[in-house]
Design an enzyme around this catalytic site. Structure first.
Site, PDB file in Angstrom:
ATOM      1  N   HIS A   1       0.812  -1.219   0.000  1.00 46.88           N
ATOM      2  CA  HIS A   1       0.000   0.000   0.000  1.00 46.88           C
ATOM      3  C   HIS A   1       0.849   1.274   0.000  1.00 46.88           C
ATOM      4  CE1 HIS A   1      -3.895   1.680  -0.126  1.00 46.88           C
ATOM      5  NE2 HIS A   1      -4.507   0.791   0.644  1.00 46.88           N
ATOM      6  N   ARG A   2       2.144   1.156   0.171  1.00 45.73           N
ATOM      7  CA  ARG A   2       3.001   2.329   0.027  1.00 45.73           C
ATOM      8  C   ARG A   2       3.123   2.723  -1.445  1.00 45.73           C
ATOM      9  NH1 ARG A   2       8.383   0.105   2.758  1.00 45.73           N
ATOM     10  NH2 ARG A   2       7.843  -1.515   1.241  1.00 45.73           N
TER      11      ARG A   2
END
Length: 496
Positions: A467-468
């Protein structure tokens, strides 16, 4: 003359290997590049070829022992005044299997960086390594004596003594603890704070290390009384006697404490090899990258109909094109539209590295554990070549012959959990990758089709992502693109 051969660096910075089996015994006569042993690293089983032609004088480890890189492995009696002149590399027998073992030993860290266009396909790389090993001549050492240098194994050590290694990240410590107190400490003591023990690992032989391990003894404690010496069995037994005398075991355990299970009630398996490496990689990934998973269930009847037609296509005789190959092709196409899923988070450099090629990892369950061999430049392959590459890497993985270098450099991975009858899951990312797609079981299911209920072929896709690098919208768009190809694959799937 007697020449000692030490365990070479098998690539990928692996510090040790376990002896699986010996192919020679003391007194055997061996030829150059003859396979003398099989060892298991954290990533693969590797065959070790003989660097000399001569007679085996001694084996320094037994099957099942774990040997550190640089430790003595086998001693040879080599004819002539100079070991390096015993057998030139050009005299290697044609049937030598050393090419295969060298291919497994070459690590990506041992090769210079190459452009994408310079990286050969895996099958061509194997042939080149085979040619290199059969034609590589011994190199002259510092003393002018030729020293065998196995391809991919790095330079042979020039020192006659085993180097003492400092613990990684350890700094010199202050000796601020009474030596006698530490020496008499119980073997299971928990060491905290500054200590007065050697910061370098004590020298010993594999049987001695095994004896200490079986008794739960840290060799550093034994070495405190014998600084600079090689620890022997007598030293360990002396330490056991001293500690036992100072801390006798209680006569009987309290009645309220049940005895631990023993014998056939439990089985203990050492954490080694592939399983140890996989566990470390999964822990690193799970606690480094913020995982998120999204799911999509879809009708893939058109894809299964295409596969049925390909099976009877005479032009494709000899090729096995399955559902996983079409999913892999769909993933390569979809990654071109969602480059964030084909990227890497480089924490050290403070950068996001976007790849303009797809090195596709295919998870394979083997008897030795989970491995993820990589298909280099998968996006450049057509469907037939992609299917052949998947079949080849699966066969190699099941045989335990996947090279360490073949399991590095991936940019995205696929895991087929459907072969186990599982519909969906939340796979863990391979370290350094932004996404992994799990393919669920193919099921014949009542499904809405053209306004009516019909039996259709349905499966679920599960996408885990970092999710980064990837947000929910990008993950959904990628899954939609993959699903679009699987819903309507068309004959264009056979084109590049």
């Amino acid at each position: 003359m007697i020449t000692e051969f030490r365990l070479p660096d098998l690539g990928e910075g692996l510090p040790e290997a376990e002896i699986v089996q010996w192919h020679v015994s003391e007194g055997d006569t061996v030829t150059l590049n003859q396979t003398i042993a099989e060892v298991e690293t954290a990533k693969a089983i590797v065959e070790i070829p003989s660097p000399y032609a001569g007679t085996v004088q001694g084996l320094h480890a037994a099957a099942g022992d774990v040997v550190e890189v640089g430790s003595p492995l086998v001693s040879f009696a080599v004819e002539g005044a100079d070991a390096g002149t015993a057998a030139p590399a050009g005299h290697a027998p044609a049937e030598s299997r050393a090419a295969e073992s060298a291919e497994t030993a070459i690590g990506a860290a041992d090769r210079p960086a190459q452009s994408r266009a310079d990286v050969p396909p895996p099958h061509l790389a194997e042939r080149r390594v085979a040619d290199d090993l059969r034609t590589t001549a011994p190199e002259a050492g510092a003393s002018g004596r030729a020293t065998p240098n196995l391809v991919g194994y790095g330079a042979a050590p020039t020192s006659g003594s085993r180097p003492r290694r400092r613990a990684r990240g350890a700094a010199p410590v202050t000796l601020d603890t009474d030596h006698a107190v530490r020496e008499a400490a119980p073997h299971d003591i928990v060491r905290t704070g500054p200590i007065d023990l050697p910061v370098e690992r004590p020298r010993s032989t594999p049987p001695v290390r095994k004896l200490a391990k079986d008794h739960g003894i840290d060799l550093v404690l034994v070495a405190a009384a014998h600084p600079g010496e090689t620890i022997t069995r007598a030293h360990v037994e002396e330490y056991i006697a001293r500690v036992t005398a100072a801390h006798p075991a209680p006569s009987a355990a309290p009645a309220s404490v049940p005895a631990p299970p023993t014998g056939d009630r439990i089985t203990r398996t050492p954490i080694r090899g592939v399983r140890k490496h996989t566990a470390a990689a999964m822990v690193q990934s799970a606690f480094t990258a913020p995982h998120a998973t999204t799911f999509l269930t879809l009708d893939v009847t058109a894809t299964t109909e295409l596969l049925a037609s390909l099976k009877i296509d005479r032009a494709l005789d000899g090729h096995r094109i399955g559902l996983l190959a079409i999913v892999a092709k769909a993933v390569c196409l979809a990654l071109g539209r969602t480059p964030a899923l084909n990227a890497k988070w480089d924490e050290a450099a403070g950068e996001i590295v976007e790849h303009h090629y797809v090195n596709l990892g295919i998870a394979a369950a083997t008897d030795r554990g989970l491995v993820v061999p990589v298909i280099a430049d998968a996006d450049a392959l057509d469907l037939v070549d992609l299917a052949d590459a998947i079949a080849d890497l699966a066969a190699t993985a099941r045989a335990g012959r996947t090279a360490p270098a073949a399991m590095t450099g991936g940019t995205f991975s696929i895991t087929n959990v459907g072969v186990f009858g599982v519909d969906a899951g939340t796979p863990i990312l391979n370290p350094g990758e932004a996404g992994i797609l799990a393919v669920g079981a193919l099921r014949r299911t009542p499904w809405e089709h053209h306004g009516e209920i019909a039996l259709r072929d349905v499966l679920t896709l599960s996408l885990s992502f970092d999710h980064r690098l990837v947000d929910g919208a990008e993950a959904a768009r990628f899954l939609t693109d993959v699903a679009g190809v699987l819903r309507e694959p068309g004959r264009a799937m056979l084109l590049r």
